[in-house]
Enzyme design. Structure first.
Site, PDB file in Angstrom:
ATOM      1  CD  GLU A 154     101.883  49.700  24.781  1.00  0.00           C
ATOM      2  OE1 GLU A 154     101.416  48.611  24.395  1.00  0.00           O
ATOM      3  OE2 GLU A 154     102.340  49.864  25.934  1.00  0.00           O
ATOM      4  CG  HIS A 186     102.003  49.541  30.461  1.00  0.00           C
ATOM      5  ND1 HIS A 186     100.780  48.958  30.234  1.00  0.00           N
ATOM      6  CD2 HIS A 186     102.423  49.059  31.663  1.00  0.00           C
ATOM      7  CE1 HIS A 186     100.476  48.155  31.230  1.00  0.00           C
ATOM      8  NE2 HIS A 186     101.454  48.206  32.123  1.00  0.00           N
ATOM      9  CB  CYS A 212      96.970  47.271  28.877  1.00  0.00           C
ATOM     10  SG  CYS A 212      97.524  48.925  29.356  1.00  0.00           S
TER      11      CYS A 212
END
Length: 152
Positions: free
Chosen positions: A76, A74, A102
């Site tokens: 991030e 992801h 998430c």
């Protein structure tokens, strides 16, 4: 100054950069970008994509588990990893991301010392919002996708 164009505010500026980072995403299920900032200075960026050296989802298809593509890292997480790889301290920094984190990304962000998370759209995970409140991490919806309110 007559005819001068008005500059965007800092939140818009950093969120626009996160959106630009998302254009590099290689998982066509969702393009996400992230920017880590401290004192109005960019420390790191990231976008969702495959492990370095592995084929990309948009080339070979998705590796789905429970309706999630697990082939990608992801945005991030990639921003945090890029900072670590380059020796950039992010403790006390802020993150701008095109989608709310998430649960797994939120845990990494919390332990990395990210104190504020600005996001453009709410994405799936209510648990991050609830735990952020307990930890004193601010999640701030810049897109108005939920309530538009900060979660202190």
């Amino acid at each position: 100054m007559k005819g001068a164009r008005r500059r965007v505010d800092w939140h818009t500026y950093f969120l626009n950069i996160a959106r630009q980072a998302a254009t590099r995403s290689t998982c066509d299920r969702k393009h996400v970008g992230a920017v880590i900032v401290r004192d109005k200075t960019i420390l790191s960026t990231g976008y969702n994509g495959s492990i370095r050296g592995m084929p990309h989802c948009d080339e070979v298809g998705h590796d789905l588990e429970g309706d999630h593509c697990v082939a990608t890292i992801h945005a991030e997480t990639n921003a945090i990893l890029q900072a670590a790889k380059n020796g950039v301290m992010i403790d006390g920094a802020e993150m701008y991301t095109t989608a709310s984190p998430c649960w797994n990304c939120f845990k990494l962000m919390a332990n990395a010392g990210i104190r504020k998370i600005y996001y453009a759209e709410f994405y799936r995970d209510q648990k991050s919002l609830e735990v952020a409140r307990r930890l004193g991490i601010e999640l701030i919806d810049l897109g108005g996708s939920r309530t538009g309110d900060a979660v202190p």
